[in-house]
Design a protein around this motif. Structure first.
Motif, short mmCIF file in Angstrom:
data_model
loop_
_atom_site.label_atom_id
_atom_site.label_comp_id
_atom_site.label_asym_id
_atom_site.label_seq_id
_atom_site.Cartn_x
_atom_site.Cartn_y
_atom_site.Cartn_z
N ARG A 1 -10.14 -7.32 -13.84
CA ARG A 1 -9.66 -7.23 -12.45
C ARG A 1 -8.67 -6.08 -12.28
N PHE A 2 -7.85 -5.84 -13.29
CA PHE A 2 -6.91 -4.72 -13.21
C PHE A 2 -7.66 -3.39 -13.23
N LEU A 3 -8.71 -3.29 -14.02
CA LEU A 3 -9.52 -2.07 -14.03
C LEU A 3 -10.21 -1.85 -12.69
N GLU A 4 -10.69 -2.92 -12.08
CA GLU A 4 -11.31 -2.81 -10.76
C GLU A 4 -10.31 -2.36 -9.70
N ASP B 1 -6.06 2.70 -15.25
CA ASP B 1 -6.72 3.76 -16.02
C ASP B 1 -7.00 3.34 -17.45
N MET B 2 -6.15 2.50 -18.01
CA MET B 2 -6.28 2.08 -19.40
C MET B 2 -5.62 0.72 -19.55
N ILE B 3 -6.16 -0.11 -20.42
CA ILE B 3 -5.57 -1.41 -20.74
C ILE B 3 -4.95 -1.33 -22.13
N MET B 4 -3.65 -1.62 -22.21
CA MET B 4 -2.97 -1.66 -23.50
C MET B 4 -3.00 -3.08 -24.04
N GLY C 1 -15.00 -2.09 -23.53
CA GLY C 1 -15.37 -0.76 -24.00
C GLY C 1 -14.20 -0.03 -24.64
N LEU C 2 -14.51 0.83 -25.61
CA LEU C 2 -13.46 1.54 -26.35
C LEU C 2 -12.65 2.48 -25.46
N GLU C 3 -13.30 3.12 -24.49
CA GLU C 3 -12.61 4.14 -23.71
C GLU C 3 -11.53 3.57 -22.80
N LYS C 4 -11.63 2.30 -22.44
CA LYS C 4 -10.70 1.70 -21.49
C LYS C 4 -9.62 0.87 -22.16
N ILE C 5 -9.59 0.86 -23.49
CA ILE C 5 -8.61 0.05 -24.20
C ILE C 5 -7.80 0.92 -25.14
#
Length: 286
Positions: free
Chosen positions: A190-193, A197-200, A226-230
């Motif tokens: 939900r935060f990505l939506e 930009d990135m989830i830590m 996915g790897l790119e968003k974490i």
């Protein structure tokens, strides 16, 4: 610029040059130890191509002179390194939207690029947190929510509870889940939506010891997001080494500044399992 004999940035071998979407290395700035401009400048000049981001952890920037912070952010930008506030913005949320907007404007004036929100430590409704995410994006800054997945620590008896020299049989670990991983993933989605930009992910509580790694947690988070968003916060060297060995050089990691070169050696696909030999006195040519 340093030319490293053992390193290449071919995309099919390692990862591309900066700015990178994956294989990002974010470095901890002044927090646990004092770090002056000379130390940071040495890191950027010798290893700048391996550092993607600099984070002022724990609100350390809140007690530094603004002129000093601006000098640091300008230095980082000259080396194509973004600057993050760390988990401090949640201290301003109680002042309401107006106070938070003022904080964002100050961040922009000081040269910050990313604002981090420690979601796990806040007791606010999720819709309120999503509004703050949208406020950060509207201010022209990137936003990185931080989540913590806590697991109960092992039940190892303390040394004071046994006689000196007495044998103590090992106790089985009790990985009781305090926070559900599926619930964390749904919140992160939900935060990505909303524009994050990135989830830590604070991996230290889950991965404090590599031989007790909750691989099921990590695998589920990566497969869903996915790897790119974490980005995984891996303060311990054995933790970052585990991530590289399991998921390759493209995993995004947050580390201490002292681990930059060691992590880059691990990312190099031509180094094999023994990467210590490259850290000789002539590991790069000027």
């Amino acid at each position: 610029m340093a030319v490293y004999q053992w390193k290449s940035f071919f995309e099919d071998e390692d990862r591309p040059e900066k700015p990178r979407r994956f294989g990002v290395t974010e470095m901890r700035g002044p927090h646990y130890t004092l770090m002056n401009k000379s130390v940071l400048q040495d890191i950027f000049e010798t290893m700048g191509q391996f550092v993607d981001g600099l984070k002022f952890s724990g609100g350390s920037h809140s007690w530094m002179p603004k002129t000093f912070i601006r000098e640091i952010t300008d230095m980082a930008h000259r080396h194509n390194v973004y600057v993050s506030t760390g988990d401090w913005s949640e201290q301003l949320l109680h002042k309401g939207p107006t106070g938070f907007k003022q904080y964002l404007e100050e961040c922009k004036q000081l040269g910050f690029d990313t604002v981090e929100i420690n979601v796990s430590s806040l007791k606010l409704p999720e819709e309120a947190l999503l509004r703050f995410v949208r406020m950060i994006k509207s201010a022209g800054l990137k936003v990185k929510p931080q989540f913590t997945l806590k697991v109960e620590s092992s039940e190892i008896p303390k040394p004071s509870n046994r006689a000196f020299g007495a044998y103590q049989p090992p106790v089985l670990q009790n990985p009781e889940i305090v926070e559900d991983v599926d619930w964390l993933i749904r919140r992160a989605e939900r935060f990505l939506e909303a524009g994050a930009d990135m989830i830590m992910i604070d991996a230290d509580d889950v991965c404090r010891y590599a031989d007790k790694m909750r691989t099921d947690f990590v695998a589920k988070i990566i497969s869903r997001l996915g790897l790119e968003k974490i980005m995984f916060e891996a303060s311990y060297p054995n933790t970052s080494e585990w991530f590289i060995k399991q998921y390759g050089p493209r995993v995004n990691l947050f580390i201490d500044h002292s681990q930059v070169m060691n992590l880059e050696c691990l990312r190099g696909s031509r180094l094999g399992t023994d990467h210590t030999s490259v850290l000789s006195s002539s590991f790069f040519l000027m």
